[in-house]
Each structure stands twice: as C-alpha cells, then as structure tokens.
Scaffold this motif. Structure first.
Motif, mmCIF file in Angstrom:
data_model
loop_
_atom_site.group_PDB
_atom_site.id
_atom_site.type_symbol
_atom_site.label_atom_id
_atom_site.label_comp_id
_atom_site.label_asym_id
_atom_site.label_seq_id
_atom_site.Cartn_x
_atom_site.Cartn_y
_atom_site.Cartn_z
ATOM 1 N N VAL A 76 33.824 1.542 -13.076
ATOM 2 C CA VAL A 76 33.793 1.246 -11.635
ATOM 3 C C VAL A 76 32.359 0.934 -11.197
ATOM 4 O O VAL A 76 32.114 0.013 -10.403
ATOM 5 C CB VAL A 76 34.361 2.437 -10.838
ATOM 6 C CG1 VAL A 76 34.193 2.218 -9.337
ATOM 7 C CG2 VAL A 76 35.842 2.644 -11.179
ATOM 8 N N PRO A 82 36.358 -2.153 -13.771
ATOM 9 C CA PRO A 82 36.936 -0.808 -13.652
ATOM 10 C C PRO A 82 38.371 -0.691 -14.173
ATOM 11 O O PRO A 82 38.902 0.414 -14.239
ATOM 12 C CB PRO A 82 36.898 -0.557 -12.140
ATOM 13 C CG PRO A 82 36.970 -1.900 -11.530
ATOM 14 C CD PRO A 82 36.272 -2.838 -12.471
ATOM 15 N N THR A 83 38.992 -1.804 -14.547
ATOM 16 C CA THR A 83 40.393 -1.750 -14.978
ATOM 17 C C THR A 83 40.523 -2.111 -16.454
ATOM 18 O O THR A 83 40.691 -1.231 -17.306
ATOM 19 C CB THR A 83 41.243 -2.705 -14.122
ATOM 20 O OG1 THR A 83 40.652 -4.021 -14.136
ATOM 21 C CG2 THR A 83 41.318 -2.224 -12.683
ATOM 22 N N LEU A 84 40.413 -3.386 -16.764
ATOM 23 C CA LEU A 84 40.590 -3.845 -18.136
ATOM 24 C C LEU A 84 39.534 -3.273 -19.075
ATOM 25 O O LEU A 84 39.846 -2.804 -20.172
ATOM 26 C CB LEU A 84 40.551 -5.375 -18.175
ATOM 27 C CG LEU A 84 40.646 -6.012 -19.573
ATOM 28 C CD1 LEU A 84 41.984 -5.692 -20.215
ATOM 29 C CD2 LEU A 84 40.415 -7.518 -19.490
ATOM 30 N N VAL A 130 36.728 -6.908 -10.490
ATOM 31 C CA VAL A 130 38.088 -6.385 -10.688
ATOM 32 C C VAL A 130 38.302 -5.948 -12.133
ATOM 33 O O VAL A 130 38.907 -4.900 -12.404
ATOM 34 C CB VAL A 130 39.131 -7.457 -10.301
ATOM 35 C CG1 VAL A 130 40.539 -6.951 -10.570
ATOM 36 C CG2 VAL A 130 38.965 -7.867 -8.845
ATOM 37 N N LEU A 131 37.780 -6.711 -13.071
ATOM 38 C CA LEU A 131 38.034 -6.436 -14.490
ATOM 39 C C LEU A 131 37.292 -5.209 -15.000
ATOM 40 O O LEU A 131 37.808 -4.462 -15.833
ATOM 41 C CB LEU A 131 37.645 -7.656 -15.330
ATOM 42 C CG LEU A 131 38.451 -8.937 -15.120
ATOM 43 C CD1 LEU A 131 37.919 -10.041 -16.028
ATOM 44 C CD2 LEU A 131 39.929 -8.684 -15.398
ATOM 45 N N ARG A 158 35.628 5.731 -17.170
ATOM 46 C CA ARG A 158 36.238 5.116 -15.987
ATOM 47 C C ARG A 158 35.228 5.018 -14.848
ATOM 48 O O ARG A 158 35.137 3.987 -14.156
ATOM 49 C CB ARG A 158 37.450 5.928 -15.542
ATOM 50 C CG ARG A 158 38.260 5.238 -14.446
ATOM 51 C CD ARG A 158 39.504 6.033 -14.113
ATOM 52 N NE ARG A 158 40.338 5.311 -13.159
ATOM 53 C CZ ARG A 158 41.432 5.803 -12.591
ATOM 54 N NH1 ARG A 158 41.842 7.021 -12.916
ATOM 55 N NH2 ARG A 158 42.120 5.090 -11.726
ATOM 56 N N THR A 164 37.660 -0.534 -18.900
ATOM 57 C CA THR A 164 37.838 0.901 -19.164
ATOM 58 C C THR A 164 38.975 1.136 -20.136
ATOM 59 O O THR A 164 38.871 1.954 -21.068
ATOM 60 C CB THR A 164 38.100 1.641 -17.839
ATOM 61 O OG1 THR A 164 37.018 1.408 -16.942
ATOM 62 C CG2 THR A 164 38.244 3.133 -18.076
ATOM 63 N N TRP A 165 40.078 0.425 -19.958
ATOM 64 C CA TRP A 165 41.233 0.572 -20.858
ATOM 65 C C TRP A 165 40.863 0.157 -22.278
ATOM 66 O O TRP A 165 41.210 0.839 -23.247
ATOM 67 C CB TRP A 165 42.389 -0.280 -20.326
ATOM 68 C CG TRP A 165 43.621 -0.221 -21.173
ATOM 69 C CD1 TRP A 165 44.552 0.777 -21.206
ATOM 70 C CD2 TRP A 165 44.047 -1.209 -22.122
ATOM 71 N NE1 TRP A 165 45.550 0.474 -22.115
ATOM 72 C CE2 TRP A 165 45.268 -0.736 -22.695
ATOM 73 C CE3 TRP A 165 43.556 -2.439 -22.542
ATOM 74 C CZ2 TRP A 165 45.972 -1.454 -23.659
ATOM 75 C CZ3 TRP A 165 44.248 -3.152 -23.502
ATOM 76 C CH2 TRP A 165 45.434 -2.666 -24.054
#
Length: 451
Positions: A136, A305-307, A302-303, A132, A309-310
C-alpha cells in the motif's frame, strides 16, 4: 489488519504521498514561476536542484537519526518543518527565497521519509501484514507522483503559489492525525556524548557535494565528495558508537537491493523526463495534457497494494522485483521508435507497462531493503534505500537532460536519451538475476524473510 493499524498506515502513506505530489506539482509549475518572478534559467534549475541537494545530502543522517532519536519524534518534527517551508515557498517573491525554501523542504523530506518507512516496519510484524502494508505504501508513493502531474497542471491555472500551499494543507491534516495515532518503539538509550558528530558532519558534507555533482554533472564536487566519503569511512571504523555501522554494507543482498533501486529509479525518472520533454517541448502540449497522458502510468497505484502483495506472498519479493524490471525493459524499449507525430494509442503500451513495472518493482524494493536487518537499524536501512533512489532519480534526469538538450530538443536527441533508461534497467535486471541464482530460495516463505 485492524482499524487502528489501517489508520496508522493511512497516516504514514499520507506522508510519502505528500512527498511525491510536492515534487511532481513543482515540476509542472516551473514555467509559470519563471514567468511571474522573472527568474533566470540558472535560478529556475536551482529551485529543482536545491530540493535534491537537501534531500540527498541529509538522507543517511536522517535515517540514522530516526533510529537513535526516535522514529515518531523525527517524523512529527520534520513534518512540521516540511509544512512550514512549503508555505514559505508559496510566499516567495524572489528567487533566493524559493531556493532556501526548497532546500529546507528537501532536508525535511530526508528525515521524514526513512522515519516513515521505519515506523511501518515497527508497527507491522514481519510477514504478510508487513508486505501488505509496504505494498500500500509503494502504491501511495507512485500515486503521489502520478496525481501530482495532473493536480499541478490544474493548480497552475489558479495560480502557481497553490502548488506550495496545497501541500501545506495536506501536511496539516497528516500531522493532526499522526499525533494521536502513530506510536514508536523506544530508541536505544545512549548518552549524548555517544552521538557520532564527526561522522554526521562528514557524511552530510559528502552527500551534499555528491548530490551537487550529480545534478550539475561536474567533476570537482564529485572528487571532493568521494574524499569526504573516505574520511567518513575512516571515522566510522574507529568511532565507539558509529553513525553508520559499516558491517551493514557487507550484506551482498542489501548492496544488490540498493544498486537495483538506484538503477531502476535512474531509468524511471529519466524516461518520464524524456517523455515530458517530447510532449511539451517537441509537440507543444500543455502541462495539463501532459499530466493526463502520464496518468496512465498511475495504474501502479492500484496494482501495488493488490497484485504485487499477492505475488510477493506466493513467490517472494526478489522474483516479483525481477518481473517488474523485465516489464520496465519492455516499456522503455517500446518507446524507442517514437516519431514527431506519434499517436496517443502508440504510447499506451509503454505507459501501461511503465505502471506495471513500477508496481512490481518499487514495493519489493522497500520490502527487501529491511529484510534481514536488525529492527534498531531499520531507519538506517531506509536511509540507504532512499539515498539510492534519490541519487538514481537525480542522475537519470541529469543524464537525459545532457543527452536530449546537447544539440537542442529534436526527435533524434529524444531517441538517443531514451536509450539511457533501457540500458539502466537492463543492468538492474542482471543484478537482480544474479541475486536469484546466488541466493537459495527453497520456499516462498523463506524468500519473504530473506529477500
């Protein structure tokens, strides 16, 4: 992650954001600098090349210095150097002053960047937390370059010197926060005589020559750099405490990661430069308008650190990296039919896919670069990664420049140059696909540990 962990991450991300925004803003400001200082085309290109020489020349030394002398110490010291020489660049009244300022700023970034990456791996445990944090970090790096194009266009309207002064202010804020927040794992205790001075001198000279060869696409510095690299390898084989443990290069996974990083950034930087030439030189768009167009690729901010990492936590870094490379192939290929009067709507699919590709590839590359590497060599692993990235970016821009400007900027030359990013990212995808088939990945958890 707790509040302190987020605060540390914020500081370290600020440094990579600073590096990205600094490069992007300068690129936008170059025409204004030339007009104000009366610089020749050679000196102006040297302003860009000087940074690349400093950055590429000292990255391996910078990465190892972080491991041997302390990551926090290197991070803070070279952040101060970056701040000081960025300010001196803003005060320059002659071309040689800008050249010196950019060279030292690049050298500072070469020590600062691998130290920052090593500090992240030291402060965040392996697994989902580190993934994560690195997600970021990757998103911030991308955001620095994307926002720098727009910020540079805005600052140039005030005065080109603010392109240098703005990073000074940002660096001062980062430094003030880093001193109380950032902690370090103690460096290995070795006597001063154990430092491999011969290796440090030869590898730095070799990398400087290779960086110069890449920037100017010249043969003599390339051959000289390769000879010195051979001398460096010989020194490292016999040194009791080598600067670079050559055994780290026996890892096929590590080599694949760095080759992929080199090719991916070759394609990414080359494509962005080709598009900038198309918009500004062929279409006559202003730097501000060009920056706003390219900002669409900033979706990766935006993508990542979110998508990303998931996806990494579910499928493993290498699979996500492969998906990002395929998105890159499609992004570059969709821009190949470009015409002299293409609408913005026609550019949107490529730019959006470019952001997706960077989001899915850059973060997993930083994750995979240190996986399986001993903790005390994370600075070296970071130095190797950023060396591959820096040389890839420089070579991509140089190659696109050589092709697109060979007979003057035209729609034909732009199209020819655009084939270079397509080819590079196709090869990168093939290298990564080989890693997927060669390595065993029984479960996502194992994939995360082994990359």
């Amino acid at each position: 992650m707790g509040l302190r962990a987020w605060s540390v991450l914020f500081v370290l991300c600020g440094a990579i954001f600073l590096e990205g925004i600094d490069i992007a803003m300068l690129n936008v400001a170059l025409p204004a600098i030339r007009a104000d200082l009366g610089l020749s085309t050679g000196v102006l290109s040297g302003v860009v090349s000087a940074y690349v020489l400093g950055y590429g020349g000292f990255l391996l030394l910078g990465g190892r210095a972080a491991d041997l002398l302390g990551r926090r110490r290197m991070f803070l010291f070279w952040l101060v150097v970056f701040l000081a020489f960025s300010g001196l660049g803003g005060l320059a009244t002659e071309g040689w002053q800008l050249l010196v300022a950019r060279f030292v700023t690049g050298a500072a970034a070469a020590f600062l960047t691998p130290a920052g990456l090593a500090l992240i791996t030291a402060n965040f445990p392996d697994g989902p937390q580190r993934n994560r944090a690195l997600g970021v970090y990757a998103g911030t790096a991308a955001g620095g370059f994307s926002l720098g194009l727009v910020a540079g266009g805005a600052l140039v309207t005030i005065g080109w010197r603010w392109v240098f002064f703005a990073p000074v202010l940002l660096a001062a804020v980062i430094l003030a926060a880093a001193v109380p927040l950032v902690r370090d794992t103690p460096p290995p205790r070795r006597p001063a005589r154990a430092f491999d001075l011969g290796g440090a001198v030869t590898v730095t000279a070799a990398m400087l020559l290779l960086a110069y060869a890449v920037v100017d696409l010249t043969v003599v510095p390339l051959l000289a750099g390769l000879v010195l690299l051979g001398v460096f390898v010989t020194i490292e084989r016999h040194a009791p405490h080598p600067l670079v443990r050559l055994g780290i290069l026996r890892s096929a996974r590590l080599v694949r990661v760095n080759v992929t990083a080199h090719l991916f950034l070759f394609a990414f930087a080359g494509f962005q430069f080709a598009v900038t030439l198309y918009l500004q030189e062929l279409r006559g768009w202003s730097p501000m308008r060009t920056g706003l167009v390219m900002l669409l690729a900033g979706i990766d901010t935006v993508l990542a650190p979110t998508l990303t990492t998931w996806l990494v936590n579910r499928h493993g870094a290498v699979r996500v990296l492969f998906g990002g490379l395929l998105a890159g192939v499609l992004a570059y290929a969709l821009f190949l039919p470009v015409t002299e009067d293409w609408t913005y709507a026609a550019m949107v699919p490529s730019l959006v896919l470019l952001g997706v590709a960077f989001a899915l590839a850059y973060g997993p590359l930083t994750m995979a670069a240190t996986e399986g590497v001993a903790e005390h060599e994370h600075g070296l692993a970071g130095g190797l990664l950023y060396t591959a990235i820096q040389f890839g970016s420089a070579l991509g821009i140089s190659a696109v420049t050589a092709v697109s400007l060979a007979g003057g900027v035209s729609i034909g030359s732009i199209r020819a140059a655009l084939w270079l990013p397509v080819g590079a990212v196709v090869v990168a995808a093939a290298v990564t696909a080989f890693g997927l088939t060669a390595g065993r990945q029984p479960t996502p958890a194992v994939a995360l540990r082994r990359g």
